[in-house]
Design a protein around this motif. Structure first.
Motif, PDB file in Angstrom:
ATOM      1  N   GLU A   1      44.088  41.771  45.841  1.00  0.00           N
ATOM      2  CA  GLU A   1      45.130  42.321  44.995  1.00  0.00           C
ATOM      3  C   GLU A   1      46.309  41.338  44.927  1.00  0.00           C
ATOM      4  O   GLU A   1      46.895  41.125  43.863  1.00  0.00           O
ATOM      5  CB  GLU A   1      45.591  43.668  45.558  1.00  0.00           C
ATOM      6  CG  GLU A   1      46.318  44.515  44.550  1.00  0.00           C
ATOM      7  CD  GLU A   1      46.631  45.898  45.100  1.00  0.00           C
ATOM      8  OE1 GLU A   1      45.983  46.299  46.082  1.00  0.00           O
ATOM      9  OE2 GLU A   1      47.518  46.545  44.535  1.00  0.00           O
ATOM     10  N   ASP A   2      46.613  40.739  46.097  1.00  0.00           N
ATOM     11  CA  ASP A   2      47.703  39.770  46.117  1.00  0.00           C
ATOM     12  C   ASP A   2      47.393  38.599  45.199  1.00  0.00           C
ATOM     13  O   ASP A   2      48.240  38.160  44.420  1.00  0.00           O
ATOM     14  CB  ASP A   2      47.914  39.270  47.552  1.00  0.00           C
ATOM     15  CG  ASP A   2      48.322  40.394  48.480  1.00  0.00           C
ATOM     16  OD1 ASP A   2      48.788  41.432  47.966  1.00  0.00           O
ATOM     17  OD2 ASP A   2      48.165  40.239  49.700  1.00  0.00           O
TER      18      ASP A   2
ATOM     19  N   ALA B   1      47.816  39.550  41.750  1.00  0.00           N
ATOM     20  CA  ALA B   1      49.228  39.695  41.390  1.00  0.00           C
ATOM     21  C   ALA B   1      49.850  38.322  41.132  1.00  0.00           C
ATOM     22  O   ALA B   1      50.631  38.142  40.199  1.00  0.00           O
ATOM     23  CB  ALA B   1      49.964  40.426  42.504  1.00  0.00           C
TER      24      ALA B   1
ATOM     25  N   ALA C   1      43.192  43.604  50.641  1.00  0.00           N
ATOM     26  CA  ALA C   1      44.491  43.509  49.970  1.00  0.00           C
ATOM     27  C   ALA C   1      44.711  42.109  49.415  1.00  0.00           C
ATOM     28  O   ALA C   1      45.419  41.928  48.426  1.00  0.00           O
ATOM     29  CB  ALA C   1      45.603  43.891  50.942  1.00  0.00           C
TER      30      ALA C   1
ATOM     31  N   ARG D   1      49.167  46.123  38.479  1.00  0.00           N
ATOM     32  CA  ARG D   1      48.327  46.982  39.310  1.00  0.00           C
ATOM     33  C   ARG D   1      47.324  47.753  38.465  1.00  0.00           C
ATOM     34  O   ARG D   1      46.195  47.969  38.889  1.00  0.00           O
ATOM     35  CB  ARG D   1      49.201  47.942  40.111  1.00  0.00           C
ATOM     36  CG  ARG D   1      50.045  47.193  41.125  1.00  0.00           C
ATOM     37  CD  ARG D   1      50.896  48.150  41.911  1.00  0.00           C
ATOM     38  NE  ARG D   1      50.282  48.443  43.199  1.00  0.00           N
ATOM     39  CZ  ARG D   1      50.871  49.161  44.143  1.00  0.00           C
ATOM     40  NH1 ARG D   1      52.066  49.676  43.931  1.00  0.00           N
ATOM     41  NH2 ARG D   1      50.268  49.382  45.287  1.00  0.00           N
TER      42      ARG D   1
END
Lengths: 324, 286
Positions: free
Chosen positions: B180-181, B184, B177, B190
């Motif tokens: 993804e963070d 971001a 994750a 996304r």
């Protein structure tokens, strides 16, 4: 997918300390749109072809319908009763079951034995793997046609047997009603043996060499090491192999259809060839749908039962696995 | 699937010495049983019917190129190969594309009903095209997609989705994750994350599912048989079976036709062997 959790949770969450993940300032509408975009096409395609076609088969199965115009003659369960009372369909079910039993009783030991023999360091291992896997890659149509030619009376198989003095073994491989199913079984073994061997070789990689050495040091014979140490550790692979093999046997179609059309006199018919023969070739689409539903139910029941009782500890839910 | 590290201590283990010749014997048996029928088909294509009748198991003498030449010169054969390729590529692209999108949503989004949707897809594993071909045929007829290559590709893609999603979802869920963070923070949406980071990272799994989908479609027989009536729409497996029944007396040509039909799958296999074998074993293990 109509409800998105974030949306409802937002007011409460705003008071909480920041979560681990950086808070995205995305609106719920946006997430919902993304989900629709990502999941929508797959769900639509899947629903249309898999779910709708199964539901439609169920619906058609209650009609007597020759496929022209919409089905109108509702007959209730008559198609099912007729199918289960038809000796040809009973024979077809029996042939599927015999095929499944034969694969577990004959193919499985053969495959495991060959994999055990082949396990270990060897020259040309990569080439062997490549060759063993080849029949699996060829289509069943090609396999069927090749063997059809070889099994012709007086063909390559017969001549091969004669040339090594086994004239007594020459038979009407595909025309003898008592033999044809076993002939087809041998052809299917040819096609799927290599796949099984590769599968078990992969499974054997998971058996630590140390365990075998330890057993040997404790005085176990090679046989004892194999049966008491290696085979139990191959359990998951064996159970998966049986699953694939039985499901494959229950759905057997192409080899049979191309080589014998289920004949002679239905002696090699399977459930799947029966569906196509009655439904498609004889325009009994209502009846064919009913038989197709029976085929679904048989496969589904086996899969669920097997999943429940045999595979549970291995796959720990290929069907129920959760991701967080 | 690499060989064991060399930690064998054969001297202490009696009976292990026997295993070595046994191993080569088993290898020889497997190779022989596998290759003899294939060799028979390929070599038979180089013979005449007279040769085949006189001695079914003999070698070509003299070698005849006519059978192969006739088939290679037939536009129908190439047409069928083109049909097969078109359907297989379309089905593969659809399955992988839609499967990756759905797998991503099911792996990285939290929403109500997520597990239900996943269970629905994975239950599809229990309904392979092989048992559903008659219902699918009726559906395609309803949709006016009989004789349509696109209809067959759509159906094959739909039935390919379950295995694709079942393989891709855990793979995509395993990507940390933090990645993804970080994306971001750098302003990646996304969807951007799926396209720029997830898909490249998921390449091994994608190749596996693509190979499975392609091979499944390339070798498919049952649905094309129901859907296509016009010979010029046929796929290669249909062509092989039809050629056999149409020219059942011309064994040499049948063998040449069959041998030539093997080539694409064999070439593809040699090219993608690691992926296919690894993918099968992986897919099977769940």
């Amino acid at each position: 997918m109509s409800t998105v959790e974030e949306e409802r949770a937002t007011p409460a969450r705003s008071a909480e300390p920041p979560r681990k993940r950086p808070v995205r300032r995305r609106t719920s509408t946006r997430t919902r749109a993304e989900l629709t975009l990502l999941l929508g096409p797959a769900l639509a395609l899947f629903s249309l072809f898999v779910l709708v076609s199964i539901a439609a088969a169920l619906y058609y199965s209650f009609f007597e319908w020759n496929g022209f115009g919409p089905p109108s003659k509702l007959v209730g369960f008559a198609n099912y009763r007729k199918a289960l009372a038809d000796p040809v369909f009973q024979g077809a079910i029996r042939h599927n079951v015999v095929f499944a039993l034969l694969s577990v009783a004959v193919q499985l030991p053969l495959t495991v034995a060959l994999a055990l023999l082949l396990n270990g360091r060897m020259r040309g291992r990569a080439v062997l793997r490549l060759i063993a896997f080849t029949p699996y890659v060829l289509s069943e149509a090609i396999t069927a046609v090749a063997w059809l030619v070889m099994l012709q009376p007086g063909g390559a198989v017969d001549q091969g047997l004669r040339s090594v003095g086994l004239d007594g073994l020459v038979h009407q491989w595909l025309a003898d009603q008592n033999l044809v199913l076993y002939t087809l079984f041998v052809v299917s073994t040819w096609k799927y043996l290599g796949f099984g061997i590769i599968l078990f070789l992969a499974g054997l990689q998971g058996v630590p060499t140390e365990l075998r050495e330890a057993a040997a040091l404790d005085g176990a014979s090679a046989w004892q090491t194999t049966t008491k140490v290696v085979l139990p550790l191959l359990g998951p692979t064996i159970r998966i192999w049986i699953f694939l093999s039985v499901i494959g046997s229950l759905q057997l179609f192409e080899l049979v259809w191309i080589m014998t059309l289920g004949g002679p006199a239905g002696s090699s018919a399977t459930m799947a060839t029966y569906v196509i023969d009655r439904g498609f070739r004889r325009y009994q689409f209502g009846y064919g749908s009913a038989v197709a539903v029976v085929l679904f139910v048989v496969c589904f029941a086996f899969a669920l039962a097997y999943q429940r009782f045999a595979l549970r500890r291995d796959t720990d839910g290929a069907l129920t696995g959760r991701v967080d | 699937m690499t060989a064991h590290p060399a930690t064998t201590r054969p001297r202490k283990l009696s009976g292990r010495q026997l295993a070595i010749p046994g191993r080569y014997l088993a290898a020889l048996l497997v190779v022989g049983v596998t290759l003899v029928p294939i060799a028979f088909v390929v070599l038979g294509g180089f013979r005449t019917n007279a040769q085949l009748n006189a001695d079914p198991t003999g070698l070509p003498h003299p070698w005849v190129l006519g059978n192969y030449r006739t088939i290679l010169g037939s536009s129908l054969f190439w047409r069928l190969m083109g049909n097969s390729a078109l359907i297989a590529v379309t089905a593969t692209v659809l399955t992988c594309g839609l499967g990756a999108m759905a797998g991503y949503a099911l792996a990285r989004y939290r929403f109500r009903g997520r597990e239900g949707v996943y269970t629905l897809f994975s239950a599809g594993l229990l309904f392979p095209l092989g048992v559903a071909s008659l219902p699918v045929y009726l559906l395609l007829r309803q949709l006016n997609l009989l004789e349509s290559w696109f209809g067959v590709a759509l159906a094959e893609a739909a039935f390919g989705l379950p295995v694709t999603i079942v393989i891709l979802r855990p793979f995509m869920a395993a990507i940390p994750a933090e990645l993804e963070d970080a994306a971001a923070v750098d302003g990646c949406t996304r969807l951007g994350f799926l396209w720029r980071i997830m898909l490249p990272l998921a390449r091994p799994a994608l190749v596996t599912v693509a190979v499975l989908a392609f091979l499944g479609s390339w070798n498919a027989y049952q649905l094309p048989m129901l859907v296509f009536n016009d010979q010029s729409h046929f796929t290669l497996p249909l062509g092989v079976a039809t050629f056999q029944s149409q020219y059942s007396q011309d064994t040499a040509s049948i063998l040449a036709y069959t041998a030539l039909s093997m080539l694409p799958a064999l070439g593809f296999f040699v090219f993608a062997e690691r992926r296919i074998v690894g993918g099968m074993a992986g897919a099977v293990k769940g």
